[in-house]
Design a protein around this motif. Structure first.
Motif, mmCIF file in Angstrom:
data_model
loop_
_atom_site.group_PDB
_atom_site.id
_atom_site.type_symbol
_atom_site.label_atom_id
_atom_site.label_comp_id
_atom_site.label_asym_id
_atom_site.label_seq_id
_atom_site.Cartn_x
_atom_site.Cartn_y
_atom_site.Cartn_z
ATOM 1 N N ARG A 223 0.830 -1.178 0.000
ATOM 2 C CA ARG A 223 0.000 0.000 0.000
ATOM 3 C C ARG A 223 0.878 1.247 0.000
ATOM 4 N N ALA B 288 2.106 1.590 -3.351
ATOM 5 C CA ALA B 288 1.037 2.020 -4.245
ATOM 6 C C ALA B 288 0.795 3.512 -4.106
ATOM 7 N N LEU B 289 0.759 3.969 -2.863
ATOM 8 C CA LEU B 289 0.495 5.391 -2.636
ATOM 9 C C LEU B 289 1.576 6.241 -3.287
ATOM 10 N N THR C 128 3.377 5.475 -5.824
ATOM 11 C CA THR C 128 3.231 5.433 -7.277
ATOM 12 C C THR C 128 2.174 6.412 -7.742
ATOM 13 N N ILE C 129 1.089 6.447 -7.011
ATOM 14 C CA ILE C 129 0.019 7.340 -7.454
ATOM 15 C C ILE C 129 0.381 8.792 -7.202
ATOM 16 N N LEU D 205 0.188 -1.077 -14.703
ATOM 17 C CA LEU D 205 0.124 -0.388 -13.411
ATOM 18 C C LEU D 205 -1.216 -0.672 -12.729
ATOM 19 N N LEU E 294 -1.560 -2.457 -9.204
ATOM 20 C CA LEU E 294 -2.249 -1.810 -8.083
ATOM 21 C C LEU E 294 -3.385 -2.675 -7.582
ATOM 22 N N ALA F 6 -1.986 -5.458 -5.589
ATOM 23 C CA ALA F 6 -1.348 -5.082 -4.334
ATOM 24 C C ALA F 6 -2.350 -4.547 -3.323
ATOM 25 N N VAL F 7 -3.311 -3.791 -3.788
ATOM 26 C CA VAL F 7 -4.258 -3.146 -2.879
ATOM 27 C C VAL F 7 -5.660 -3.620 -3.244
ATOM 28 N N LEU G 81 -8.651 -1.350 -4.018
ATOM 29 C CA LEU G 81 -8.571 -0.445 -5.167
ATOM 30 C C LEU G 81 -9.098 -1.095 -6.456
ATOM 31 N N LEU H 202 -9.516 8.305 -7.618
ATOM 32 C CA LEU H 202 -8.576 8.173 -6.500
ATOM 33 C C LEU H 202 -8.613 9.404 -5.612
ATOM 34 N N TYR I 211 -9.634 9.062 -1.687
ATOM 35 C CA TYR I 211 -8.689 9.496 -0.652
ATOM 36 C C TYR I 211 -9.195 10.733 0.072
#
Lengths: 444, 310
Positions: free
Chosen positions: A13, A16-17, A19-20, B16, B20, B23-24, B27, B267, B271
């Protein structure tokens, strides 16, 4: 296995954060807890309206949750563990809430979810609860479709549903004004407005056939001008006007009907008006029928524990400078159910922390105290909650109307039995049930 | 930017997304929704090329989503439902397109808006069929005959979305470089010239309109398969506005813009909602204002500028 997932998540995570490119917005999160291990804190995801018209319910709901979570933590938490609420906004609609639900479960690792005010959100979240296997309490939504059309093992409702809420108002009307001949309805034009009129009309046709429906008016949801509706109803002169509207719509309808003396010509039945009383004040005259989606009234005439209700009302009032309205009570019920459910599951495990499945199982058949009485969750997941309906009265002690001649309907008498559909059950009611209603209790 | 660079960027972006999503886990849902919305915005990009803004493409999004929701009762196969929903959106787009391509600019935008709001009202008013604002839940869905549920379903729909996105993206990239694509841009610069050249601007715009409806339809079908619950809010004007918002955020310079915009939008929203549950709208608004002020070409414009500089 879960522990492996946890380490993987925590590492990736962060990656990932980065990367974004929103690394600065890193979320505080708990690693997915191994099933059965005692958590550091109990996290509760709460879906409520923080924006949009329904925030008139969502914000008091949030305030109540904050207040009660603080009280629980001050008293040492539940089973010795502190609780923490994580709020999410229902305002943007179902796809946002569904995404947030997943985030709450898969990222925040909440132990329970309270969802939601909107019926659409509840309809979408209940199957998700089973899919992600996270105990979910439906804390405020009204639709009766959830447990009548489906069965869930992880979703439970800690309050009643639309059927008892509307049926109680009709029974009350039949008791206090048995000889009315015609009725008009002014409801918001969306699912709740249509659904509630459907329930009311079906039950009315069974219990008192032959009542003339003078007009069925469905002004736009969020309307601010009701002059057409008021004019129409003034001309048609029905004995009774039903409105299940809420929020700004109901406030505007009450004020405009009051200005044009419609309240003097017809008896209003407003099953949700308890939530508007403090805003409209004495623009709402005495002698009209008001409900509160349950037995929610800070001046409940016969609370199971008068001290508890008084404490709840006083702490809410001192903190937020208003009397609690029904979503506050609904939230209090969800919090109370959570506490009772966790304690039951922990006790069943001899002090150990339950798995998600064990925690969910604890809610089935659970009876927990509410600020006014107690609620039992049936085997189908539906809560059995009493209903309170009363008539408005102007008192010098309050700057808004209070209720008198209050009838508290026992939950079983007005709730659709397990396994039956409301639309069918309402057709089997018999007019004798009006004679068997409990005694009305006056304002003191 | 060269075709090869764009292809590489698109493939890198897809990788990507998969990375993602792996991994998450949470998401996965957000990214699928972002791809679906990006697909609808890709259609809007076509219209933007012609200088036209539609404030009503949520109509096709919702139409396809409801088609899928009702369709699951008849055929539960996702591989049939998605094309069928796209086709239905295309057909309705053709009928509506015949009228609206006669109009330009604000009239074009407002007519689209009006029609999408008509559909919104239909969904609300035909309460007995659509359950109004409560919406309807999709029945069980299969993929190649296998039932779709749980984590497999999430991966399958994400994969389906990626395939559609890459396919439509490539198609639009090729189409925009073709004479038809140049004619589309001609509508924006000076429409009369097209007439003089013997090209019918209406036909050019109609093709773009129908294509955009199909893409919005595929996006709507994906949204329905992801959320598994559809409500009339999908047809509301705010959803159309959201699509235009994403188009501006991403930038109209490339077919990658819409997906960049959609991912950034979704996103930012999740967030922001996680950080400030009661003020996420303000965060989103400030982000858009910053993009308009500092990056008029959208997020894509930023990337393109940097590449040019380098």
């Amino acid at each position: 296995m879960k522990d492996c997932d946890a380490t993987r998540m925590s590492l990736t995570r962060r990656a990932a954060l980065g990367t974004i490119g929103v690394g600065g917005l890193a979320l505080s999160g708990r690693l997915a807890q191994a099933q059965g291990a005692k958590p550091q804190e109990i996290k509760v995801g709460i879906a409520t309206y923080l924006s949009g018209p329904a925030s008139v319910f969502g914000v008091p709901g949030r305030q109540t949750a904050e207040m009660l979570f603080d009280e629980i933590n001050a008293a040492g938490g539940i089973a010795g563990i502190k609780v923490r609420p994580i709020f999410v906004d229902e305002g943007p609609g179902v796809d946002h809430v569904v995404g947030e639900y997943r985030r709450l479960v898969q990222n925040e690792g909440v132990h329970l979810v309270f969802a939601a005010i909107s019926s659409a959100d509840c309809l979408a979240c209940a199957p998700l609860a089973d899919e992600l296997k996270r105990p979910t309490l439906l804390w405020d939504c009204g639709t009766q479709r959830i447990f009548e059309d489906n069965r869930y093992s992880y979703a439970f409702r800690t309050q009643a549903n639309a059927t008892p809420e509307i049926l109680a108002a009709l029974l009350y009307l039949l008791k206090v004004k048995p000889d009315f001949k015609s009725i008009a309805v002014i409801n918001q034009d969306y699912a709740w407005g249509r659904d509630s009129w459907d329930i009311f009309r079906t039950a009315l046709n069974t219990l008192k056939p032959g009542v003339k429906v003078a007009a069925e008016l469905f002004p736009r949801f969020g309307a601010t001008d009701f002059s057409t509706e008021v004019t129409r109803v003034l001309a048609l002169r029905p004995d009774v006007v039903l409105s299940t509207s809420w929020g700004g719509d109901l406030d505007a309808l009450i004020r405009q009907s009051s200005d044009r003396k419609l309240f003097e010509r017809a008896t209003f039945v407003m099953p949700l008006a308890e939530s508007s009383l403090q805003r409209v004040g004495k623009a709402l005259p005495a002698g009209h029928i008001v409900g509160a989606r349950g037995d929610h009234w800070f001046l409940h005439p016969s609370p199971a524990d008068p001290e508890r209700l008084k404490r709840f009302t006083e702490s809410y009032r001192s903190r937020f400078n208003a009397y609690p309205i029904y979503p506050c009570f609904h939230m209090a019920q969800a919090v109370s159910a959570m506490k009772a459910g966790i304690e039951k599951a922990v006790a069943a495990k001899g002090g150990g922390w339950p798995t998600d499945a064990e925690l969910a199982a604890a809610f089935k058949g659970l009876e927990f105290p509410s600020p006014t009485a107690s609620v039992r969750i049936r085997e189908d997941g539906q809560g059995l909650e009493n209903q309170l309906i009363g008539t408005t009265l102007h008192s010098d002690r309050y700057p808004f109307p209070v209720l008198t001649d209050m009838v508290v309907f026992p939950a079983e008498s007005v709730t659709t039995p397990v396994g039956q559909k409301s639309a069918d059950w309402l057709k089997t009611l018999s007019p004798e049930m009006v004679a068997k209603l409990p005694q009305a209790l006056a304002f003191r | 930017m060269s075709r090869r660079a764009e292809t590489l960027l698109a493939l890198a972006g897809a990788a990507l997304v998969v990375g993602l999503a792996y991994a998450v886990p949470w998401l996965r849902f957000v990214l699928t929704i972002a791809l679906a919305k990006g697909l609808a915005v890709l259609g809007i990009l076509l219209l933007l090329r012609a200088g036209q803004v539609s404030f009503g493409h949520a109509l096709y999004l919702a139409l396809a989503a409801y088609a899928v929701a009702f369709g699951t009762a008849v055929v539960p196969e996702a591989l049939l439902l998605v094309p069928a929903a796209g086709l239905l959106a295309g057909l309705v787009g053709l009928v509506i397109g015949l009228f609206v391509v006669r109009y330009r600019e604000i009239f074009f935008g407002m007519l689209n808006l009006a029609l999408s709001m008509v559909f919104y009202s239909v969904l609300e008013k035909f309460y007995a069929i659509t359950h109004g604002a409560d919406g309807i839940r999709l029945g069980p869905v299969t993929f190649l005959g296998l039932p779709l549920a749980g984590e497999t379903a999430e991966w399958t729909v994400l994969g389906l979305a990626l395939v559609l996105v890459l396919g439509f993206g490539a198609l639009v990239r090729v189409a925009l470089a073709s004479p038809w694509g140049e004619a589309l841009a001609g509508i924006k610069t000076r429409e009369t010239r097209l007439d003089f050249m013997g090209v019918s601007p209406r036909r050019v715009l109609l093709i773009a309109y129908v294509a955009s409806a199909v893409m919005a339809g595929c996006g709507g079908a994906l949204i329905a398969l992801t959320t598994r619950h559809v409500t009339p809010a999908l047809a509301y004007w705010t959803t159309s506005g959201e699509l235009v918002f994403i188009a501006i955020l991403g930038g109209a310079g490339s077919v990658l813009g819409p997906f960049l915009g959609a991912a950034a939008y979704e996103l930012t929203r999740v967030y922001a909602a996680a950080l400030v549950a009661n003020a996420w709208q303000a965060v989103l608004g400030i982000v858009l204002l910053c993009v308009i002020v500092f990056a008029p070409g959208g997020l894509w414009g930023l990337i393109a500028r940097r590449r040019r500089a380098a």
